[in-house]
Design an enzyme around this catalytic site. Structure first.
Site: not given
Length: 553
Positions: A6-7, A44, A48, A107, A109, A204, A312-313, A370
């Site tokens: 994540d990130d 995010c 997803r 996660k 989301h 994250h 994810d990004n 991001k």
């Protein structure tokens, strides 16, 4: 097995030029295919949604996120609800129909209402964080408070039942790994294949670290002379040595990033601490990925498992200051009492973030971070290891354009599922590329996107973008030649008006097909200064003066 970080920034991993210790993920790359041109959505939840449904996020409700959408577009608009809606079939449901046992940890989301949960999308077992993020510690505090119960804490669920309290020894990165390994152990002796979706929150924010010795290790590694400009240069040099980028690549910095020479000693020290805790967070994530890989090896399943690891990004250029606008006055004093205490970064009660200066360094040569349609926001590290006998050999570096939506048909094809025409799917199976029978994925690499009113359309090496000036754009259509300018430094629309016009027309067709609402450029530009001030506000540590650009007045 899908492992989603994540990130994570493009240049953070060792195999992508980073100095952070990531031997387990680097080893996975040596066993598989390292993708250097893999893309996601810039945030995010849309990523997803695309991963789980195989569709453009707008088609399934994620054209907005966290109650934020394009200017003038009501969040009641189809495609902009901010959680899953519409017609889709989850990839876990597809695999379940082929006899797979499906497992989800971490996660989510994508919403927690009817039709939006992991079980609704076909997962047999789940341990799920529904929120966008949370403290890694057992306090489970959200990124900002919720107006309804539970106000303070994030929502966790296990197999359809809400988890009332996290264990006292909970730490997200390690505990997610424990959960996935536990689920794998429960199926010991089963003759059913499995699909595991392990979605870490690392790295994250808040950047929490369980082993604080790692923070000290990276403070020493970066040294008293840490410089975000120098770090970026060093990473680009290593990337060039690895053959991932031209050493003479042109680059630029977001306008909100001050030159190193214009920063005070306290600000420089703050950036060094942030980078150290970020690196320690990634280091711990690599150790936990290693535990999963070791478990698969110990159970004899590693060689026969398709394993994908991606971010994810791009890296997060926003800080806790972005969340302040959504929080109740005084809430952070309760939930994160160590907020702003530099030497407590990483501990329970702290809320450190990377910051735009460091995040651009994390993106390496690619511009921005991001929340941006520039390459730094959507081009991410991605590694795919194929099952033994189903690939063209490991330790391959592939520069073919790929997108997160390509994973849905890839998983399906390796599982032997027949997707039929599946006209709603955006991506194509990467199986021919991975097995060496094709040099590309799908018939072309055209791709459109929209993000809070910003627009992009890519065709081959040409990329057309509308991004407001405060976010690094021109406030009008701009054209970039990624073959000569991967750093997106020079708008060449005036030199190639016919290409710009054709790609603008293609974007219009993309928007019509996917339910994207085109927002007038003038309206997006009007909101951009305020939006940029929120997105890129810097929450310097206590005692450091805040520049006027980092306020919300």
């Amino acid at each position: 097995m899908m492992v989603l970080l994540d990130d994570l920034g493009y240049s953070d991993l060792g195999v992508y030029g980073g100095e952070v210790s990531t031997p387990n993920i680097d080893g996975l790359a040596r066993d598989g295919v390292q993708l250097t041109n893999f893309h996601t959505a810039p945030l995010c939840a849309p990523t997803r949604a695309a991963l789980m449904t195989g569709q453009d996020p707008h088609r399934v409700g994620l054209g907005s996120m966290e109650g934020v959408g394009p200017p003038g577009v009501p969040l009641t608009t189809p495609g902009y609800k901010g959680s899953l809606e519409g017609e889709f079939t989850g990839i876990a449901e597809v695999l379940g129909q082929e006899g797979y046992e499906t497992l989800q940890v971490g996660k989510w989301h994508l919403g927690s209402g009817e039709g939006q949960t992991p079980q609704d999308l076909g997962f047999d077992q789940n341990f799920t964080l529904y929120d966008a993020g949370a403290s890694y510690y057992p306090d489970g505090h959200r990124l900002f408070d919720r107006r309804v119960e539970p106000v303070d804490t994030a929502i966790y669920e296990r197999n359809g039942e809400v988890v009332d309290a996290l264990p006292e020894d909970f730490f997200a990165t390690r505990s997610y790994t424990d959960e996935m390994i536990g689920m794998l152990d429960q199926r010991a002796g089963s003759d059913r294949p499995f699909f595991g979706y392990l979605a870490y929150t690392a790295p994250h924010d808040p950047l929490h670290v369980e082993d604080t010795d790692l923070i000290e290790h990276y403070l020493e590694l970066y040294g008293e002379e840490y410089n975000h400009e120098g770090l970026r240069t060093e990473r680009i040099q290593r990337m060039a040595e690895l053959g991932l980028i031209d050493p003479d690549v042109s680059t630029r910095w977001p306008e909100q990033v001050q030159d190193w020479g214009d920063l005070s000693e306290d600000q420089r020290r703050d950036l060094r601490y942030r980078m150290a805790v970020y690196a320690a967070n990634i280091h711990e994530a690599d150790l936990e990925v290693g535990r999963v890989l070791d478990h698969l090896r110990a159970t004899g399943e590693y060689d026969n498992t398709l394993i994908v690891l991606a971010s994810d990004n791009g890296p997060a250029g926003s800080t806790q200051a972005m969340y302040t606008a959504a929080a109740t006055d005084g809430w952070y004093d309760h939930a994160y009492p160590l907020l702003g205490d530099m030497e407590s970064y990483g501990l329970e009660g702290s809320f450190p973030s990377l910051g735009l200066h460091n995040a651009q360094a994390s993106s390496g040569p690619y511009f921005h971070t991001k929340n941006s349609l520039f390459e730094g926001g959507t081009r991410v590290p991605a590694i795919i290891k194929t099952p033994t006998g189903h690939g063209a050999g490991g330790d391959r570096v592939v520069d073919t354009f790929a997108h997160i939506t390509d994973l849905y048909p890839t998983f399906a094809h390796y599982a032997g599922a027949d997707l039929g025409t599946a006209e709603e799917l955006l991506g194509d199976s990467a199986q021919p590329l991975l097995e060496g029978t094709s040099e590309s994925i799908g018939p072309d690499d055209d791709h459109g996107s929209e993000h809070f009113g910003h627009r992009a359309y890519r065709s081959g090496d040409w990329k057309l973008m509308f991004v407001p000036e405060p976010m690094g754009g021109t406030g009008r259509w701009a054209l970039y030649d990624l073959s000569a300018d991967p750093g997106e430094t020079t708008d060449v629309a005036a030199d190639h008006p016919e290409i710009a016009a054709e790609l603008a027309s293609q974007w219009d067709r993309y928007a019509e097909v996917n339910g994207v609402v085109p927002v007038d450029f003038d309206l997006v530009n009007q909101y951009a200064p305020f939006t940029a001030a929120v997105w890129y506000a810097m929450d310097w540590a206590d005692g450091i003066d805040h520049p006027a650009s980092a306020t919300f007045e």
